[in-house]
Design a protein around this motif. Structure first.
Motif, PDB file in Angstrom:
ATOM      1  N   GLN A  89      -0.121   1.131 -11.548  1.00  0.00           N
ATOM      2  CA  GLN A  89      -1.365   1.517 -10.871  1.00  0.00           C
ATOM      3  C   GLN A  89      -2.148   0.278 -10.457  1.00  0.00           C
ATOM      4  O   GLN A  89      -2.733   0.233  -9.388  1.00  0.00           O
ATOM      5  CB  GLN A  89      -2.210   2.396 -11.805  1.00  0.00           C
ATOM      6  CG  GLN A  89      -3.485   2.899 -11.163  1.00  0.00           C
ATOM      7  CD  GLN A  89      -4.213   3.896 -12.060  1.00  0.00           C
ATOM      8  OE1 GLN A  89      -3.688   4.339 -13.081  1.00  0.00           O
ATOM      9  NE2 GLN A  89      -5.417   4.250 -11.679  1.00  0.00           N
ATOM     10  N   ASP A  90      -2.149  -0.746 -11.306  1.00  0.00           N
ATOM     11  CA  ASP A  90      -2.784  -2.027 -10.984  1.00  0.00           C
ATOM     12  C   ASP A  90      -1.687  -3.072 -10.872  1.00  0.00           C
ATOM     13  O   ASP A  90      -1.215  -3.597 -11.886  1.00  0.00           O
ATOM     14  CB  ASP A  90      -3.785  -2.425 -12.080  1.00  0.00           C
ATOM     15  CG  ASP A  90      -4.924  -1.435 -12.196  1.00  0.00           C
ATOM     16  OD1 ASP A  90      -5.516  -1.102 -11.166  1.00  0.00           O
ATOM     17  OD2 ASP A  90      -5.192  -0.983 -13.330  1.00  0.00           O
ATOM     18  N   PRO A  91      -1.248  -3.382  -9.635  1.00  0.00           N
ATOM     19  CA  PRO A  91      -0.114  -4.292  -9.454  1.00  0.00           C
ATOM     20  C   PRO A  91      -0.400  -5.706  -9.918  1.00  0.00           C
ATOM     21  O   PRO A  91      -1.531  -6.181  -9.904  1.00  0.00           O
ATOM     22  CB  PRO A  91       0.126  -4.254  -7.934  1.00  0.00           C
ATOM     23  CG  PRO A  91      -1.176  -3.825  -7.359  1.00  0.00           C
ATOM     24  CD  PRO A  91      -1.789  -2.901  -8.358  1.00  0.00           C
ATOM     25  N   ARG A 142      -1.930  -5.941  -2.462  1.00  0.00           N
ATOM     26  CA  ARG A 142      -0.938  -6.142  -3.515  1.00  0.00           C
ATOM     27  C   ARG A 142      -0.203  -4.840  -3.824  1.00  0.00           C
ATOM     28  O   ARG A 142       0.992  -4.834  -4.072  1.00  0.00           O
ATOM     29  CB  ARG A 142      -1.582  -6.684  -4.793  1.00  0.00           C
ATOM     30  CG  ARG A 142      -2.096  -8.098  -4.677  1.00  0.00           C
ATOM     31  CD  ARG A 142      -2.173  -8.800  -6.035  1.00  0.00           C
ATOM     32  NE  ARG A 142      -2.644  -7.980  -7.126  1.00  0.00           N
ATOM     33  CZ  ARG A 142      -3.914  -7.770  -7.424  1.00  0.00           C
ATOM     34  NH1 ARG A 142      -4.875  -8.311  -6.686  1.00  0.00           N
ATOM     35  NH2 ARG A 142      -4.258  -7.028  -8.464  1.00  0.00           N
ATOM     36  N   LYS A 143      -0.949  -3.741  -3.799  1.00  0.00           N
ATOM     37  CA  LYS A 143      -0.328  -2.445  -4.061  1.00  0.00           C
ATOM     38  C   LYS A 143       0.703  -2.126  -2.990  1.00  0.00           C
ATOM     39  O   LYS A 143       1.824  -1.668  -3.289  1.00  0.00           O
ATOM     40  CB  LYS A 143      -1.405  -1.353  -4.108  1.00  0.00           C
ATOM     41  CG  LYS A 143      -0.878   0.017  -4.558  1.00  0.00           C
ATOM     42  CD  LYS A 143      -0.343  -0.047  -5.979  1.00  0.00           C
ATOM     43  CE  LYS A 143       0.107   1.307  -6.483  1.00  0.00           C
ATOM     44  NZ  LYS A 143      -1.004   2.133  -6.949  1.00  0.00           N
ATOM     45  N   ARG A 144       0.382  -2.413  -1.752  1.00  0.00           N
ATOM     46  CA  ARG A 144       1.325  -2.139  -0.672  1.00  0.00           C
ATOM     47  C   ARG A 144       2.558  -3.041  -0.776  1.00  0.00           C
ATOM     48  O   ARG A 144       3.674  -2.597  -0.541  1.00  0.00           O
ATOM     49  CB  ARG A 144       0.645  -2.337   0.680  1.00  0.00           C
ATOM     50  CG  ARG A 144      -0.430  -1.312   0.984  1.00  0.00           C
ATOM     51  CD  ARG A 144      -0.565  -1.147   2.468  1.00  0.00           C
ATOM     52  NE  ARG A 144      -1.936  -1.261   2.897  1.00  0.00           N
ATOM     53  CZ  ARG A 144      -2.323  -1.192   4.167  1.00  0.00           C
ATOM     54  NH1 ARG A 144      -1.428  -1.046   5.113  1.00  0.00           N
ATOM     55  NH2 ARG A 144      -3.598  -1.292   4.488  1.00  0.00           N
ATOM     56  N   GLU A 162       0.069   6.519  -9.628  1.00  0.00           N
ATOM     57  CA  GLU A 162      -1.058   6.594  -8.688  1.00  0.00           C
ATOM     58  C   GLU A 162      -0.765   5.768  -7.430  1.00  0.00           C
ATOM     59  O   GLU A 162      -1.420   4.753  -7.159  1.00  0.00           O
ATOM     60  CB  GLU A 162      -2.349   6.100  -9.366  1.00  0.00           C
ATOM     61  CG  GLU A 162      -2.707   6.827 -10.642  1.00  0.00           C
ATOM     62  CD  GLU A 162      -3.260   8.231 -10.402  1.00  0.00           C
ATOM     63  OE1 GLU A 162      -3.444   8.627  -9.230  1.00  0.00           O
ATOM     64  OE2 GLU A 162      -3.492   8.948 -11.396  1.00  0.00           O
ATOM     65  N   PRO A 163       0.207   6.165  -6.600  1.00  0.00           N
ATOM     66  CA  PRO A 163       0.600   5.356  -5.443  1.00  0.00           C
ATOM     67  C   PRO A 163      -0.494   5.176  -4.400  1.00  0.00           C
ATOM     68  O   PRO A 163      -0.429   4.233  -3.604  1.00  0.00           O
ATOM     69  CB  PRO A 163       1.786   6.143  -4.859  1.00  0.00           C
ATOM     70  CG  PRO A 163       1.608   7.538  -5.356  1.00  0.00           C
ATOM     71  CD  PRO A 163       1.012   7.390  -6.723  1.00  0.00           C
ATOM     72  N   ASP A 164      -1.502   6.047  -4.402  1.00  0.00           N
ATOM     73  CA  ASP A 164      -2.598   5.921  -3.436  1.00  0.00           C
ATOM     74  C   ASP A 164      -3.760   5.087  -3.970  1.00  0.00           C
ATOM     75  O   ASP A 164      -4.728   4.831  -3.253  1.00  0.00           O
ATOM     76  CB  ASP A 164      -3.120   7.307  -3.055  1.00  0.00           C
ATOM     77  CG  ASP A 164      -3.603   8.091  -4.276  1.00  0.00           C
ATOM     78  OD1 ASP A 164      -2.879   8.104  -5.294  1.00  0.00           O
ATOM     79  OD2 ASP A 164      -4.681   8.684  -4.211  1.00  0.00           O
ATOM     80  N   ILE A 198      -1.667  14.413  -2.786  1.00  0.00           N
ATOM     81  CA  ILE A 198      -0.513  13.532  -2.893  1.00  0.00           C
ATOM     82  C   ILE A 198       0.683  14.295  -3.457  1.00  0.00           C
ATOM     83  O   ILE A 198       1.823  14.112  -3.030  1.00  0.00           O
ATOM     84  CB  ILE A 198      -0.828  12.317  -3.780  1.00  0.00           C
ATOM     85  CG1 ILE A 198      -1.922  11.469  -3.129  1.00  0.00           C
ATOM     86  CG2 ILE A 198       0.411  11.463  -4.002  1.00  0.00           C
ATOM     87  CD1 ILE A 198      -1.538  10.851  -1.820  1.00  0.00           C
ATOM     88  N   ALA A 199       0.429  15.181  -4.403  1.00  0.00           N
ATOM     89  CA  ALA A 199       1.515  15.943  -5.037  1.00  0.00           C
ATOM     90  C   ALA A 199       2.227  16.856  -4.043  1.00  0.00           C
ATOM     91  O   ALA A 199       3.386  17.233  -4.258  1.00  0.00           O
ATOM     92  CB  ALA A 199       0.970  16.768  -6.196  1.00  0.00           C
ATOM     93  N   GLU A 200       1.564  17.190  -2.942  1.00  0.00           N
ATOM     94  CA  GLU A 200       2.157  18.106  -1.964  1.00  0.00           C
ATOM     95  C   GLU A 200       3.434  17.565  -1.330  1.00  0.00           C
ATOM     96  O   GLU A 200       4.253  18.324  -0.818  1.00  0.00           O
ATOM     97  CB  GLU A 200       1.129  18.440  -0.869  1.00  0.00           C
ATOM     98  CG  GLU A 200       0.014  19.357  -1.351  1.00  0.00           C
ATOM     99  CD  GLU A 200      -1.058  19.579  -0.301  1.00  0.00           C
ATOM    100  OE1 GLU A 200      -0.918  19.025   0.811  1.00  0.00           O
ATOM    101  OE2 GLU A 200      -2.022  20.314  -0.572  1.00  0.00           O
ATOM    102  N   VAL A 201       3.625  16.244  -1.349  1.00  0.00           N
ATOM    103  CA  VAL A 201       4.828  15.646  -0.761  1.00  0.00           C
ATOM    104  C   VAL A 201       6.061  15.897  -1.630  1.00  0.00           C
ATOM    105  O   VAL A 201       7.193  15.769  -1.170  1.00  0.00           O
ATOM    106  CB  VAL A 201       4.639  14.129  -0.552  1.00  0.00           C
ATOM    107  CG1 VAL A 201       4.636  13.377  -1.869  1.00  0.00           C
ATOM    108  CG2 VAL A 201       5.725  13.560   0.360  1.00  0.00           C
ATOM    109  N   ALA A 202       5.851  16.313  -2.880  1.00  0.00           N
ATOM    110  CA  ALA A 202       6.947  16.467  -3.839  1.00  0.00           C
ATOM    111  C   ALA A 202       7.776  17.723  -3.577  1.00  0.00           C
ATOM    112  O   ALA A 202       7.329  18.669  -2.923  1.00  0.00           O
ATOM    113  CB  ALA A 202       6.389  16.499  -5.262  1.00  0.00           C
ATOM    114  N   ASP A 203       8.990  17.710  -4.124  1.00  0.00           N
ATOM    115  CA  ASP A 203       9.843  18.907  -4.111  1.00  0.00           C
ATOM    116  C   ASP A 203       9.453  19.836  -5.247  1.00  0.00           C
ATOM    117  O   ASP A 203       9.456  21.056  -5.097  1.00  0.00           O
ATOM    118  CB  ASP A 203      11.311  18.497  -4.261  1.00  0.00           C
ATOM    119  CG  ASP A 203      11.773  17.568  -3.152  1.00  0.00           C
ATOM    120  OD1 ASP A 203      11.749  17.987  -1.988  1.00  0.00           O
ATOM    121  OD2 ASP A 203      12.135  16.421  -3.456  1.00  0.00           O
TER     122      ASP A 203
END
Length: 244
Positions: A89-91, A142-144, A162-164, A198-203
């Protein structure tokens, strides 16, 4: 689909405090699986336990199995060799290493590595290749870069915590497309988030609360449960139901 990662009745107690309380989870090969839940639900602790970081090499009880191998007690480098990686979460910062060097190190086993493409997929251009992965980059940059390194690496399983986080100026659609690209290139994704968008992208998605799994199902079903259950949560907000 075959299970790639299995978490069997995992419990974790730290300083006599139960953190994880019998977590069961199956991540199938080739899927995007979201773990959704409020802050303090135990999501990031579970991610750390799977990866073996923060002195969490094995649970108090239960097993974590990846590709048929029990991970309990293994060092982080042993898990990485099996094909596991985690985007924090904190790169981290890496003094003295350029972005280009960092991506090439990450993708050293990827014969199709294209560092410029990896940057472009996370919304950065080639001007970043000569930048250093240090305090001169913002937290969002840094996260990107860290997410670009996951694309370069192409692990079998990527845990995204927490990718966002820290990249508010990147649209949800951009983040979703990047995660889908990971899957298209052969990486199974386990995504930790407290945002149902964000969770909506999941299968598939799993809802966690207070160290326990509440429900696993479609992102829509789990997202609705998250919204209805966590607004007036007896665990997180006892004052809403007359508790202390």
């Amino acid at each position: 689909m075959n299970p790639l990662l299995t978490v069997n009745n995992v419990k974790l107690t730290i300083e006599n405090k139960p953190i994880l309380k019998g977590v069961n989870l199956v991540v199938r090969k080739g899927e995007i699986h979201a773990i959704l839940g409020p802050n303090g639900a135990g999501k990031s602790t579970l991610a750390s336990l799977i990866m073996g970081i923060n002195d969490l090499k094995e649970p108090t009880e239960g097993e974590i199995i990846f590709k048929g191998k029990i991970l309990n007690g293994l060092e982080i480098y042993e898990r990485a060799r099996l094909g596991l990686t985690l985007a924090w979460q904190d790169p981290a910062r890496f003094e003295g290493i350029t972005v280009e060097e960092y991506l090439k190190i990450s993708g050293k086993d990827n014969p199709e590595l294209d560092v410029v493409e990896c940057l472009e997929l996370v919304g950065l251009d080639c001007s970043y290749l000569g930048r250093f992965v240090d305090e001169t980059l913002s937290g969002g940059e840094r996260k990107r870069v860290e997410l670009a390194s996951i694309l370069a690496m192409r692990p079998e399983l990527a845990i995204l915590d927490e990718p966002d986080s820290g990249i508010d100026f990147v649209s949800m659609e951009d983040i979703a497309n990047m995660i889908k690209t990971m899957r298209e290139r052969g990486t199974t994704v386990l995504m930790i988030t407290h945002r149902e968008e964000i969770a909506e992208v999941a299968d598939r998605a799993t809802l966690m609360c207070d160290g326990k799994v509440v429900q696993t199902g479609s992102p829509k079903e789990v997202g609705e449960k998250f919204k209805t259950m966590c607004v007036k949560c007896e665990v997180r907000n006892p004052e809403l139901v007359g508790g202390e």
